[in-house]
Each structure stands twice: as C-alpha cells, then as structure tokens.
Design an enzyme around this catalytic site. Structure first.
Site, PDB file in Angstrom:
ATOM      1  N   HIS A  28       7.792  23.283  -7.482  1.00 45.19           N
ATOM      2  CA  HIS A  28       8.953  23.405  -6.636  1.00 45.19           C
ATOM      3  C   HIS A  28      10.108  24.011  -7.286  1.00 45.19           C
ATOM      4  O   HIS A  28      11.123  23.671  -7.758  1.00 45.19           O
ATOM      5  CB  HIS A  28       9.408  21.946  -6.263  1.00 45.19           C
ATOM      6  N   ARG A  88      16.459  17.646   2.340  1.00 49.23           N
ATOM      7  CA  ARG A  88      17.358  18.615   1.417  1.00 49.23           C
ATOM      8  C   ARG A  88      16.859  20.038   1.380  1.00 49.23           C
ATOM      9  O   ARG A  88      17.991  20.867   1.303  1.00 49.23           O
ATOM     10  CB  ARG A  88      17.656  17.986   0.190  1.00 49.23           C
ATOM     11  N   ARG A 112       7.037  25.444   2.649  1.00 51.13           N
ATOM     12  CA  ARG A 112       6.851  24.444   2.170  1.00 51.13           C
ATOM     13  C   ARG A 112       5.461  23.774   2.814  1.00 51.13           C
ATOM     14  O   ARG A 112       5.359  23.669   4.106  1.00 51.13           O
ATOM     15  CB  ARG A 112       7.721  23.072   2.264  1.00 51.13           C
TER      16      ARG A 112
HETATM   17  C1  NCD Z   1      11.028  16.610  -3.822  1.00 51.43           C
HETATM   18  C2  NCD Z   1       9.764  17.273  -3.341  1.00 51.43           C
HETATM   19  O1  NCD Z   1       9.794  17.673  -2.054  1.00 51.43           O
HETATM   20  O2  NCD Z   1       9.037  17.646  -4.112  1.00 51.43           O
HETATM   21  N1  NCD Z   1      12.263  16.414  -2.710  1.00 51.43           N
HETATM   22  C3  NCD Z   1      13.138  17.524  -2.826  1.00 51.43           C
HETATM   23  O3  NCD Z   1      12.851  18.737  -2.382  1.00 51.43           O
HETATM   24  N2  NCD Z   1      14.430  17.163  -3.227  1.00 51.43           N
HETATM   25  C4  NCD Z   1      11.026  15.377  -4.477  1.00 51.43           C
HETATM   26  C5  NCD Z   1      10.052  14.372  -3.781  1.00 51.43           C
HETATM   27  O4  NCD Z   1       9.770  14.523  -2.600  1.00 51.43           O
HETATM   28  O5  NCD Z   1       9.800  13.340  -4.366  1.00 51.43           O
END
Ligand code: NCD
Length: 271
Positions: free
Chosen positions: A109, A31, A81
C-alpha cells in the site's frame, strides 16, 4: 510541504486542470479513495471510477485486463485497489497511463506509506534516528509491509511487535536484513514501549484470514488502551492507517500523542 501550505491557506494549486483520474476500487475504502478524489478535485482535475466493482462490468465476467485496457482510454492515470496481490502490477502491464497501487491484497500500500513518512517528518522534522514500533497484524497488514520497505532507506531502529501467529513475513525481514536495518521482534509492548518514538498500530485484517477460526483465535489478541499509554514514553506518537476496529480504544483518541486522524488528513497533500 509546499502543497500542504497552499491547501491549508486555501489557495489550491491548479496543477491538474483538464486531467482525469480513474479510481477503481474493487475493495472497500474510505480514506484512500476519498482523499485521492478530493486531491484531484482541489488540483483542478476530475475523477471517474467506481467504489464497488458490483456496479462495473466485472460483475458480467469481464477480466481485470480488459477493464483496464478500456479505462486507459478515458483517463490520464489510474488508481486501483484490488483484493488480489499483484493486481496493480497486472494493470500496469496493460495500461497506457500510469497506474498507482492503492492496495493489493495483503501485499503493498505504497501511497499510505508516503503519507505515513510525511506525517513522521512533520512531527519529528526527521525520520533518521527514530525508534519505530510496528504493532499488530504484521502478517497480513499491507501498510506495514510497504512502510517497513520504505523505512529501510533510513537510519531507524524497527521493533516488530505482534502475537507469534501474526509476525512479519520472512520476505520483509530478509529485506530489512539486506538493507542493514536493525530490527527486533517482540510479542508484547512491555519490554520496549518506553523506547519508542512512534507506535504504528494496525487492524487485525479479518478479510485476509483463510480460516475464520484462525481469525477468531487472534481476535482481541492485542490492544492499545489507556493502560497501554503507561508502558509508552511520554513523547511516543501513536499512528494507525485506519480504519480502527477495537485495537485502539476510543478513550486513547484524546491523548495528545494520538495522531491517527491527522495522519489520515495528510493523505490529501500526498495524494
Ligand atoms: C488500510 C488498508 O486498506 O490497507 N487502510 C487505509 O488505506 N488507510 C489499512 C486497513 O485496512 O487496515
């Protein structure tokens, strides 16, 4: 709001023409990366980057700082990331262009939080006055760390619901205390489910457990099923940053207050 109306109407704002975004994903993502890439594409810009550091010079032993110092010359902003906490901060220290943290280890995040707040505001027309439950792996889940910090700017009641071993780290609780946010800790939903306007569920963060036995012990320790819906209020909205593993049974998806896929779609406007 304005951008979401434009995108929904199919008239895309040409805000980022001739701009290049670098999306550097040293950790898996569906996402976050794709909604950033879709958002810049729809805004008239382009993106470069990688979804897997194995295909970058990191594989040859290049440091994060050198990677960023190079890429900063190819783009107008960087989205990163990384599995290490603080990686985005390190990147920002050496980058000449703005750096957006798309998740650093179990730390933060922030762009997920922006789309969470957007979603809450769309559904309730407000954030103040809501009773919000954060449920699941509050220890390692970075989305709930960022969300709790952001909610400290509002007048909300927070319910931190998790098995004892997955409690919200004291640093975040301290921050809530200092911000004057009333918060309550619970191990199950039973006593407080009916009070909640929002139940925000998180995945057990398997990749953050140092000890696989600890993970095994916690696996399946919380779950939202059709039965759980009975312990919630009729209007309680269920949110989740996704991906979901087994903490929300798919039968719950058809429930009108399960809004997690809509939540994920809001990533486009916010990003
Ligand atoms: C989250 C993350 O990467 O922290 N995912 C996201 O970006 N929607 C949640 C997760 O990985 O559990």
């Amino acid at each position: 709001m304005k951008i979401s109306a434009q995108v929904k109407a199919g008239t895309y704002p040409d805000l980022l023409k001739n701009k290049v975004l670098a999306t550097l994903f040293f950790e898996p993502s569906t996402r976050t990366r794709l909604s950033f890439e879709a958002a810049i594409s729809l805004s008239g810009g382009n993106y470069i980057g990688f979804a897997d550091a194995i295909n970058s010079s990191v594989k040859k032993g290049e440091t994060l700082k050198d990677t960023i110092k190079t890429i900063t010359g190819y783009c107008h902003a960087i989205v990163i990331r990384h599995p290490y906490e603080g990686a985005a901060r390190v990147a920002a220290e050496v980058s000449k262009v703005p750096v957006i943290n798309a998740g650093d280890g179990s730390n933060q995040h922030p762009t997920q939080t922006l789309l969470d707040l957007f979603t809450i505001n769309e559904k309730f027309g407000k954030i103040d006055g809501l009773n919000i439950g954060l449920f699941g792996d509050l220890k390692y889940g970075r989305t709930v760390h960022s969300l709790s910090m952001a909610l400290a700017y509002y007048n909300v009641n927070l319910y931190l619901i998790s098995p004892e071993l997955l409690q919200m780290p004291s640093y975040y609780k301290q921050h809530l205390k200092q911000s004057g946010v009333p918060f309550f800790e619970h191990e199950t939903l039973n006593e407080i489910g009916k009070k909640l306007d929002i139940l925000y569920v998180t995945r057990l963060q398997r990749e953050r457990f140092g000890d696989p036995l600890e993970y095994e012990k916690m696996s399946g320790s919380y779950r939202v099923t059709e039965d759980t819906l009975l312990s919630l209020a009729n209007h309680t909205k269920i949110m989740h940053p996704l991906p979901r593993v087994d903490e929300i049974t798919p039968a719950v998806d058809t429930y009108e207050n399960a809004i997690y896929f809509e939540q994920a779609h809001n990533g486009i406007f916010v990003r």
